[in-house]
Scaffold this motif. Structure first.
Motif, PDB file in Angstrom:
ATOM      1  N   VAL A 198       4.889  20.390  64.934  1.00  0.00           N
ATOM      2  CA  VAL A 198       4.779  19.098  64.278  1.00  0.00           C
ATOM      3  C   VAL A 198       3.298  18.730  64.171  1.00  0.00           C
ATOM      4  O   VAL A 198       2.500  19.003  65.079  1.00  0.00           O
ATOM      5  CB  VAL A 198       5.559  18.005  65.041  1.00  0.00           C
ATOM      6  N   TYR A 199       2.948  18.115  63.045  1.00  0.00           N
ATOM      7  CA  TYR A 199       1.578  17.702  62.787  1.00  0.00           C
ATOM      8  C   TYR A 199       1.578  16.191  62.593  1.00  0.00           C
ATOM      9  O   TYR A 199       2.254  15.665  61.716  1.00  0.00           O
ATOM     10  CB  TYR A 199       1.071  18.405  61.526  1.00  0.00           C
ATOM     11  N   ILE A 200       0.808  15.480  63.429  1.00  0.00           N
ATOM     12  CA  ILE A 200       0.769  14.020  63.422  1.00  0.00           C
ATOM     13  C   ILE A 200      -0.567  13.576  62.835  1.00  0.00           C
ATOM     14  O   ILE A 200      -1.632  13.900  63.377  1.00  0.00           O
ATOM     15  CB  ILE A 200       0.925  13.470  64.851  1.00  0.00           C
ATOM     16  N   THR A 201      -0.532  12.840  61.737  1.00  0.00           N
ATOM     17  CA  THR A 201      -1.755  12.478  61.046  1.00  0.00           C
ATOM     18  C   THR A 201      -1.490  11.320  60.099  1.00  0.00           C
ATOM     19  O   THR A 201      -0.542  10.562  60.277  1.00  0.00           O
ATOM     20  CB  THR A 201      -2.337  13.713  60.320  1.00  0.00           C
ATOM     21  N   GLY A 202      -2.317  11.187  59.062  1.00  0.00           N
ATOM     22  CA  GLY A 202      -2.138  10.160  58.051  1.00  0.00           C
ATOM     23  C   GLY A 202      -2.509  10.666  56.671  1.00  0.00           C
ATOM     24  O   GLY A 202      -3.093  11.743  56.526  1.00  0.00           O
ATOM     25  N   ASP A 203      -2.165   9.899  55.657  1.00  0.00           N
ATOM     26  CA  ASP A 203      -2.528  10.190  54.263  1.00  0.00           C
ATOM     27  C   ASP A 203      -1.984  11.521  53.753  1.00  0.00           C
ATOM     28  O   ASP A 203      -2.646  12.214  52.974  1.00  0.00           O
ATOM     29  CB  ASP A 203      -4.055  10.179  54.083  1.00  0.00           C
ATOM     30  N   ILE A 204      -0.784  11.883  54.165  1.00  0.00           N
ATOM     31  CA  ILE A 204      -0.180  13.116  53.670  1.00  0.00           C
ATOM     32  C   ILE A 204       0.562  12.826  52.363  1.00  0.00           C
ATOM     33  O   ILE A 204       1.411  11.940  52.299  1.00  0.00           O
ATOM     34  CB  ILE A 204       0.792  13.705  54.712  1.00  0.00           C
ATOM     35  N   ASP A 205       0.216  13.572  51.323  1.00  0.00           N
ATOM     36  CA  ASP A 205       0.855  13.346  50.025  1.00  0.00           C
ATOM     37  C   ASP A 205       2.162  14.131  49.917  1.00  0.00           C
ATOM     38  O   ASP A 205       2.484  14.975  50.761  1.00  0.00           O
ATOM     39  CB  ASP A 205      -0.087  13.729  48.881  1.00  0.00           C
ATOM     40  N   HIS A 206       2.890  13.846  48.875  1.00  0.00           N
ATOM     41  CA  HIS A 206       4.215  14.408  48.643  1.00  0.00           C
ATOM     42  C   HIS A 206       4.235  15.934  48.737  1.00  0.00           C
ATOM     43  O   HIS A 206       5.020  16.515  49.502  1.00  0.00           O
ATOM     44  CB  HIS A 206       4.692  13.949  47.259  1.00  0.00           C
ATOM     45  N   HIS A 207       3.392  16.581  47.971  1.00  0.00           N
ATOM     46  CA  HIS A 207       3.435  18.044  47.902  1.00  0.00           C
ATOM     47  C   HIS A 207       2.965  18.695  49.201  1.00  0.00           C
ATOM     48  O   HIS A 207       3.542  19.700  49.641  1.00  0.00           O
ATOM     49  CB  HIS A 207       2.598  18.539  46.714  1.00  0.00           C
ATOM     50  N   THR A 208       1.928  18.129  49.810  1.00  0.00           N
ATOM     51  CA  THR A 208       1.452  18.684  51.079  1.00  0.00           C
ATOM     52  C   THR A 208       2.528  18.586  52.143  1.00  0.00           C
ATOM     53  O   THR A 208       2.747  19.531  52.917  1.00  0.00           O
ATOM     54  CB  THR A 208       0.184  17.946  51.545  1.00  0.00           C
ATOM     55  N   GLY A 209       3.224  17.469  52.181  1.00  0.00           N
ATOM     56  CA  GLY A 209       4.276  17.272  53.174  1.00  0.00           C
ATOM     57  C   GLY A 209       5.438  18.231  52.999  1.00  0.00           C
ATOM     58  O   GLY A 209       5.882  18.861  53.975  1.00  0.00           O
ATOM     59  N   ILE A 210       5.940  18.354  51.772  1.00  0.00           N
ATOM     60  CA  ILE A 210       7.100  19.227  51.571  1.00  0.00           C
ATOM     61  C   ILE A 210       6.718  20.698  51.734  1.00  0.00           C
ATOM     62  O   ILE A 210       7.532  21.507  52.206  1.00  0.00           O
ATOM     63  CB  ILE A 210       7.793  18.985  50.215  1.00  0.00           C
ATOM     64  N   ASP A 211       5.475  21.057  51.387  1.00  0.00           N
ATOM     65  CA  ASP A 211       5.038  22.446  51.557  1.00  0.00           C
ATOM     66  C   ASP A 211       4.885  22.785  53.036  1.00  0.00           C
ATOM     67  O   ASP A 211       5.240  23.895  53.466  1.00  0.00           O
ATOM     68  CB  ASP A 211       3.717  22.683  50.826  1.00  0.00           C
ATOM     69  N   ALA A 212       4.355  21.852  53.823  1.00  0.00           N
ATOM     70  CA  ALA A 212       4.222  22.096  55.263  1.00  0.00           C
ATOM     71  C   ALA A 212       5.589  22.269  55.900  1.00  0.00           C
ATOM     72  O   ALA A 212       5.805  23.178  56.720  1.00  0.00           O
ATOM     73  CB  ALA A 212       3.469  20.944  55.928  1.00  0.00           C
ATOM     74  N   ALA A 213       6.544  21.408  55.521  1.00  0.00           N
ATOM     75  CA  ALA A 213       7.903  21.514  56.062  1.00  0.00           C
ATOM     76  C   ALA A 213       8.544  22.835  55.661  1.00  0.00           C
ATOM     77  O   ALA A 213       9.267  23.443  56.451  1.00  0.00           O
ATOM     78  CB  ALA A 213       8.750  20.336  55.587  1.00  0.00           C
ATOM     79  N   ALA A 214       8.259  23.276  54.443  1.00  0.00           N
ATOM     80  CA  ALA A 214       8.802  24.554  53.976  1.00  0.00           C
ATOM     81  C   ALA A 214       8.238  25.729  54.761  1.00  0.00           C
ATOM     82  O   ALA A 214       8.876  26.789  54.880  1.00  0.00           O
ATOM     83  CB  ALA A 214       8.512  24.733  52.484  1.00  0.00           C
ATOM     84  N   CYS A 215       7.045  25.538  55.326  1.00  0.00           N
ATOM     85  CA  CYS A 215       6.422  26.580  56.150  1.00  0.00           C
ATOM     86  C   CYS A 215       6.863  26.492  57.613  1.00  0.00           C
ATOM     87  O   CYS A 215       6.375  27.247  58.459  1.00  0.00           O
ATOM     88  CB  CYS A 215       4.898  26.470  56.073  1.00  0.00           C
ATOM     89  N   GLY A 216       7.752  25.545  57.911  1.00  0.00           N
ATOM     90  CA  GLY A 216       8.292  25.444  59.257  1.00  0.00           C
ATOM     91  C   GLY A 216       7.594  24.455  60.155  1.00  0.00           C
ATOM     92  O   GLY A 216       7.882  24.404  61.367  1.00  0.00           O
ATOM     93  N   MET A 217       6.684  23.653  59.598  1.00  0.00           N
ATOM     94  CA  MET A 217       5.985  22.659  60.409  1.00  0.00           C
ATOM     95  C   MET A 217       6.312  21.262  59.904  1.00  0.00           C
ATOM     96  O   MET A 217       6.049  20.922  58.744  1.00  0.00           O
ATOM     97  CB  MET A 217       4.474  22.874  60.348  1.00  0.00           C
ATOM     98  N   ALA A 218       6.884  20.442  60.761  1.00  0.00           N
ATOM     99  CA  ALA A 218       7.158  19.049  60.410  1.00  0.00           C
ATOM    100  C   ALA A 218       5.857  18.270  60.365  1.00  0.00           C
ATOM    101  O   ALA A 218       4.870  18.623  61.022  1.00  0.00           O
ATOM    102  CB  ALA A 218       8.110  18.433  61.425  1.00  0.00           C
ATOM    103  N   VAL A 219       5.851  17.201  59.598  1.00  0.00           N
ATOM    104  CA  VAL A 219       4.671  16.336  59.496  1.00  0.00           C
ATOM    105  C   VAL A 219       5.091  14.887  59.711  1.00  0.00           C
ATOM    106  O   VAL A 219       6.037  14.410  59.078  1.00  0.00           O
ATOM    107  CB  VAL A 219       3.981  16.462  58.118  1.00  0.00           C
ATOM    108  N   ILE A 220       4.390  14.213  60.607  1.00  0.00           N
ATOM    109  CA  ILE A 220       4.592  12.782  60.820  1.00  0.00           C
ATOM    110  C   ILE A 220       3.349  12.058  60.321  1.00  0.00           C
ATOM    111  O   ILE A 220       2.246  12.265  60.841  1.00  0.00           O
ATOM    112  CB  ILE A 220       4.831  12.449  62.302  1.00  0.00           C
ATOM    113  N   ASP A 221       3.521  11.251  59.288  1.00  0.00           N
ATOM    114  CA  ASP A 221       2.425  10.474  58.720  1.00  0.00           C
ATOM    115  C   ASP A 221       2.509   9.054  59.279  1.00  0.00           C
ATOM    116  O   ASP A 221       3.367   8.272  58.883  1.00  0.00           O
ATOM    117  CB  ASP A 221       2.527  10.476  57.191  1.00  0.00           C
ATOM    118  N   ALA A 222       1.600   8.743  60.197  1.00  0.00           N
ATOM    119  CA  ALA A 222       1.581   7.419  60.822  1.00  0.00           C
ATOM    120  C   ALA A 222       0.575   6.493  60.154  1.00  0.00           C
ATOM    121  O   ALA A 222       0.339   5.387  60.639  1.00  0.00           O
ATOM    122  CB  ALA A 222       1.257   7.551  62.311  1.00  0.00           C
TER     123      ALA A 222
END
Length: 263
Positions: A198-222
């Motif tokens: 899991v990657y915890i950060t901010g300012d993640i856009d639509h494509h970056t988020g779905i691509d990261a999840a597709a690579c097996g890493m969840a993203v939490i945009d706080a």
């Protein structure tokens, strides 16, 4: 204490030399000879922050994000940067910014500790000091394996967030976590390479988020402000400990936007 002496106190926490080459940190307005008795701390040098610092009769405004990133050819009230600078100069308000130098020497470790991460190393290494890597963000282990949904709630608790955005399967287990306060899009690949669940950060856009999840890493945009607001209370505590003769005033919650939900 004059401004030059106060800058030495800032440098003990995060020397300007740790800043990235593209950044603009340090004393951005005012005189090093000015006597500093009161400091106002905010995340950004917004119109509100500048006016609040003036109203508080502060001698110096300290922010994380620099108002000035690029060279300017004129200072007039025709644009927001000029207006803010003119207001500061008229009020004899000095202005100092601690950005990526504080990211390296403060923000990253502080955020990791708030999440309870252990065995941490820098996410993006920017330099080596006495054989110890230094850099932006951290990657380490959560205190225990948990679901992504539980991790979201842990982020909300750690940083006082009412909401987060998440890319990934909420029931999926996570243990190895990367965290990058602020805007973390550019460090997504570092988190993937580090094997973060899991990657915890901010300012993640639509494509970056779905691509990261597709690579097996969840993203939490706080949110960008959502994590980095920890700069304000941290530096307030730091100044009170290392420059007790200085009066410190801090900006309250200054979330730059609001969420409007449909009932």
């Amino acid at each position: 204490m004059n401004c030059a002496q106060l800058i030495q106190v800032f440098e003990q926490q995060a020397a300007e030399s740790y800043a990235c080459d593209w950044d603009n940190v340090g004393l951005l307005a005012g005189s090093r000879k000015k006597e500093i008795k009161k400091v106002y701390i905010a995340l950004d040098a917004t119109d509100a922050a500048v006016q609040e610092a003036i109203d508080a009769q502060a001698d110096l405004l300290l922010t994380h994000h620099p108002l000035l990133f690029h060279g300017i050819k004129r200072v007039t009230d025709d644009d927001l940067i000029g207006r803010r600078l003119i207001s500061m100069i008229r009020a004899d308000l000095a202005y100092y910014a601690m950005h990526t130098n504080f990211d390296v020497k403060g923000m990253a470790q502080l955020a990791a500790e708030k999440m309870g991460l252990t065995d941490c190393v820098p996410l993006e290494e920017t330099c080596v000091e006495q054989g110890i890597p230094q850099g932006i963000g951290r990657v380490g282990s959560l205190e225990r394996e948990m679901t992504l949904e539980e991790c979201c709630k842990a982020v909300q608790t750690a940083f006082g967030r009412k909401y987060v955005q998440v890319f990934g399967t909420l029931s999926a287990p996570v243990r190895r976590a990367a965290i990058c306060p602020g805007s973390g899009k550019s460090d997504v690949q570092y988190a993937l390479d580090a094997g973060a669940d899991v990657y915890i950060t901010g300012d993640i856009d639509h494509h970056t988020g779905i691509d990261a999840a597709a690579c097996g890493m969840a993203v939490i945009d706080a949110g960008h402000y959502g994590i980095e607001h920890i700069f304000v209370p941290y530096m307030a505590q730091y100044l009170r400990a290392h420059a007790p003769e200085i009066t410190v005033v801090t900006q309250g919650c200054a979330e730059p936007f609001q969420i409007v939900a449909q009932n």
